[in-house]
Design an enzyme around this catalytic site. Structure first.
Site, PDB file in Angstrom:
ATOM      1  N   SER A 178      -6.709  -9.591   6.575  1.00  0.00           N
ATOM      2  CA  SER A 178      -6.218  -9.948   7.911  1.00  0.00           C
ATOM      3  C   SER A 178      -5.544 -11.316   7.974  1.00  0.00           C
ATOM      4  CB  SER A 178      -7.358  -9.853   8.939  1.00  0.00           C
ATOM      5  OG  SER A 178      -7.809  -8.517   9.041  1.00  0.00           O
ATOM      6  N   LYS A 207       0.848  -1.199   0.000  1.00  0.00           N
ATOM      7  CA  LYS A 207       0.000   0.000   0.000  1.00  0.00           C
ATOM      8  C   LYS A 207       0.891   1.261   0.000  1.00  0.00           C
ATOM      9  CE  LYS A 207      -3.423  -2.685   2.426  1.00  0.00           C
ATOM     10  NZ  LYS A 207      -4.744  -2.682   3.037  1.00  0.00           N
ATOM     11  N   HIS A 210      -8.339  -3.120  -6.359  1.00  0.00           N
ATOM     12  CA  HIS A 210      -8.335  -3.249  -4.895  1.00  0.00           C
ATOM     13  C   HIS A 210      -9.450  -2.371  -4.333  1.00  0.00           C
ATOM     14  CE1 HIS A 210      -7.038  -2.981  -0.726  1.00  0.00           C
ATOM     15  NE2 HIS A 210      -6.270  -4.042  -0.956  1.00  0.00           N
ATOM     16  N   GLU A 259      -9.557  -0.455  -1.911  1.00  0.00           N
ATOM     17  CA  GLU A 259      -9.140   0.903  -1.528  1.00  0.00           C
ATOM     18  C   GLU A 259      -9.078   1.829  -2.743  1.00  0.00           C
ATOM     19  OE1 GLU A 259      -5.637  -0.153   0.725  1.00  0.00           O
ATOM     20  OE2 GLU A 259      -6.922  -1.085   2.235  1.00  0.00           O
ATOM     21  N   GLY A 297      -7.578  -5.284   7.072  1.00  0.00           N
ATOM     22  CA  GLY A 297      -6.992  -4.459   8.132  1.00  0.00           C
ATOM     23  C   GLY A 297      -7.785  -4.427   9.423  1.00  0.00           C
TER      24      GLY A 297
HETATM   25  C1  PEP Z   1      -5.110  -5.853   1.501  1.00  0.00           C
HETATM   26  O1  PEP Z   1      -5.278  -4.641   1.633  1.00  0.00           O
HETATM   27  O2  PEP Z   1      -4.968  -6.333   0.377  1.00  0.00           O
HETATM   28  C2  PEP Z   1      -5.107  -6.677   2.705  1.00  0.00           C
HETATM   29  C3  PEP Z   1      -5.401  -7.930   2.575  1.00  0.00           C
HETATM   30  O3  PEP Z   1      -4.798  -6.041   3.902  1.00  0.00           O
HETATM   31  P1  PEP Z   1      -4.621  -6.746   5.343  1.00  0.00           P
HETATM   32  O4  PEP Z   1      -3.838  -8.013   5.140  1.00  0.00           O
HETATM   33  O5  PEP Z   1      -3.887  -5.737   6.141  1.00  0.00           O
HETATM   34  O6  PEP Z   1      -5.998  -7.036   5.845  1.00  0.00           O
END
Ligand code: PEP
Length: 253
Positions: free
Chosen positions: A211, A12, A93, A95, A171
């Protein structure tokens, strides 16, 4: 897991050159874990430097623009990330879909440009908590994916990876159950078979993301339909990321 597991770190908007030591550590350890395909997607600014550091793992981008070049201030094309050393690009993604208003149509255009430039793509999909609570997660994900997948892809098994990432698990420390992940991945597999045919679809890995940590990776990767993981927070240190890679290496073929 029927295919070679694929563990991808998404850094990220994190990382400066000081973090190249993590890249080196991940790359060196991965040379002893050939059973697992390992890759990192650092920010654009580190792609070239990371590519220069590695011998084994893949380096990719977290996004690219759909255009070839020109008057688009601040954007980076697929050809540019390829030139910097990227072998793949993460597209769609959540985001980017949420923070940059990327629609399925935009993701599909980016996918076509990335493939045309010679980049492999990791296409992300995933539902919000409200959609899951309404019992519509599968319908949502399949429609999101079918509208985002590129048309006419001949070599899907080599060029395409899917990442199923429920937004509410990213996250947050929360994850779906292994059964919920397996069910979603089977539904996605059926869509990939419909889109690209049985033979090509067999090689397309469907990653789980949200996560994933060293202590839950073995369980989350245990369903046959889970071809690996897309990892955010836990990919930022070699120690935690390699814990996930080690878990993937433990899964029987
Ligand atoms: C991601 O943003 O692709 C992701 C899986 O984040 P996290 O592992 O921190 O949940």
């Amino acid at each position: 897991m029927a295919v070679r597991p694929f563990i991808v770190g998404n850094w990220k908007m994190n990382g400066t050159r000081a973090m190249l030591s993590e890249v080196r550590a991940i790359d060196r350890a991965s040379q002893r874990l050939m059973k697992v395909e390992v890759a990192l997607a650092p920010p654009f600014t580190l792609i070239h430097a990371a590519h220069k550091e590695v011998e084994q793992i893949g380096v990719g981008a977290q996004d690219c623009h759909s255009g070839d070049g020109g008057a688009s201030t601040g954007d980076v094309s697929a050809a540019m990330v390829l030139d910097a050393g990227a072998k793949f690009v993460i597209l769609g993604h959540s985001e980017r879909r949420q923070g940059h208003d990327e629609t399925n149509a935009v993701v599909r255009t980016k996918a076509a440009s990335a493939l045309a430039a010679g980049l492999r793509i990791i296409l992300c999909c995933g539902e919000s908590e409200a959609v899951r609570d309404a019992g519509k997660a599968e319908a949502f994900v399949l429609s999101q994916l079918s509208e985002s997948l590129p048309d006419g892809l001949q070599n899907a098994s080599e060029m395409l990876t899917i990442a199923y990432e429920p937004i509410w698990a990213i996250g947050t420390g929360r994850t779906p159950t292994v059964e919920e992940i397996g069910a979603m991945h089977r539904a996605i597999r059926a869509l990939i078979v419909d889109s690209y045919g049985e033979e090509q679809a067999q090689g397309v890995r469907i990653l789980y993301g949200g996560s994933v940590k060293p202590d839950n990776a073995l369980e989350l990767l245990s369903d046959d339909e889970v071809g690996g993981a897309l990892v955010g927070g836990a990919s930022l240190s070699a120690e935690s990321f390699l814990g996930i890679v080690l878990a993937a290496a433990e899964i029987p073929d």
